[in-house]
Design an enzyme around this catalytic site. Structure first.
Site, PDB file in Angstrom:
ATOM      1  N   HIS A 152      29.770 -39.468 -15.201  1.00 48.15           N
ATOM      2  CA  HIS A 152      30.789 -38.476 -15.519  1.00 48.15           C
ATOM      3  C   HIS A 152      31.149 -38.588 -16.998  1.00 48.15           C
ATOM      4  O   HIS A 152      31.051 -39.659 -17.594  1.00 48.15           O
ATOM      5  CB  HIS A 152      32.037 -38.682 -14.649  1.00 48.15           C
ATOM      6  CG  HIS A 152      33.037 -37.592 -14.770  1.00 48.15           C
ATOM      7  ND1 HIS A 152      33.968 -37.544 -15.790  1.00 48.15           N
ATOM      8  CD2 HIS A 152      33.252 -36.493 -14.009  1.00 48.15           C
ATOM      9  CE1 HIS A 152      34.716 -36.466 -15.641  1.00 48.15           C
ATOM     10  NE2 HIS A 152      34.301 -35.805 -14.576  1.00 48.15           N
ATOM     11  N   GLU A 165      28.649 -30.354 -17.422  1.00 47.94           N
ATOM     12  CA  GLU A 165      30.076 -30.379 -17.716  1.00 47.94           C
ATOM     13  C   GLU A 165      30.309 -30.551 -19.214  1.00 47.94           C
ATOM     14  O   GLU A 165      30.362 -31.675 -19.702  1.00 47.94           O
ATOM     15  CB  GLU A 165      30.761 -31.540 -16.994  1.00 47.94           C
ATOM     16  CG  GLU A 165      30.852 -31.413 -15.495  1.00 47.94           C
ATOM     17  CD  GLU A 165      31.799 -32.446 -14.910  1.00 47.94           C
ATOM     18  OE1 GLU A 165      32.745 -32.057 -14.230  1.00 47.94           O
ATOM     19  OE2 GLU A 165      31.591 -33.643 -15.167  1.00 47.94           O
TER      20      GLU A 165
END
Length: 215
Positions: A85, A133
């Site tokens: 992430h 992302e």
């Protein structure tokens, strides 16, 4: 379309969100998962919602104080895990090790990346899915699907060029049903979101709005 809600370390009630996600998933027929902190995994899993870890390390059983072992989160009830992430970036070799560790523990894997070039690189490591992302849009009010749609279509193409079996998810700024619908139109098969649900006054209502176009 898969909706994965990442609770991060927000001051929310993980069980309340998990219960809402379970109910909305059953009522709508839309697949919804909740990525919780390690300490909350067992409680979240007890609700029956699809439970994900937020991270696993490229380690095996042994002397690894402070690290997250894939087998441990699986035993706590996790069915999948995020890897790399934007808030917990790894080197490519460690991403590879984390994917292998997750596979060893029978965890589904979703590897995050910032841009299409990185999506291509991590797709080659053989995860179940990848998620694009852009860091600048994470936690904001503008979704990547509307604010930077080209990055989604380019990410889908980059992944398909390496391995057509790897799913592509869309993250950063997703908060409404329109965002989810736009992500699907751009070729994404899932979305990652966090604050839109975890910070909502009514998580159930937020989830219902997210899946409304899909039900």
């Amino acid at each position: 379309m898969f909706v994965l809600v990442n609770l991060k370390t927000y001051p929310c009630d993980p069980v309340e969100v998990a219960q809402a996600a379970k109910e909305v998933s059953e009522e709508s027929g839309v697949r919804i998962g909740v990525a919780a902190q390690d300490a909350d995994l067992a409680r979240v899993a007890e609700t029956g919602v699809e439970t994900w870890a937020q991270h696993v390390d490229p380690i095996e059983y042994g002397s690894n104080t402070g690290h997250t072992l894939a087998e441990t989160v699986a035993e706590a009830g996790a069915e999948g895990t995020l890897i790399n992430h934007s808030e917990n970036r790894l080197k490519l070799a460690d991403i590879d090790g984390s994917v292998q560790a997750a596979e060893r523990a029978d965890l589904e894997t979703c590897v995050c990346a910032n841009n299409p070039a990185q999506i291509g690189a991590v797709t080659a490591l053989g995860p179940d899915s990848v998620a694009v992302e852009p860091p600048e849009l994470i936690g904001g009010d503008v979704s990547v699907a509307t604010g930077d749609p080209d990055i989604v279509t380019d990410a889908v193409e980059a992944a398909e060029a390496v391995d057509e079996d790897v799913e592509v998810y869309c993250g950063a700024g997703i908060s409404t049903g329109d965002d989810v619908e736009s992500a699907g139109e751009l070729g994404a098969t899932g979305v990652l979101l966090a604050s839109g649900v975890a910070k909502a006054d009514d998580p159930r209502a937020a989830l219902e709005d997210l899946v409304e176009p899909l039900a």
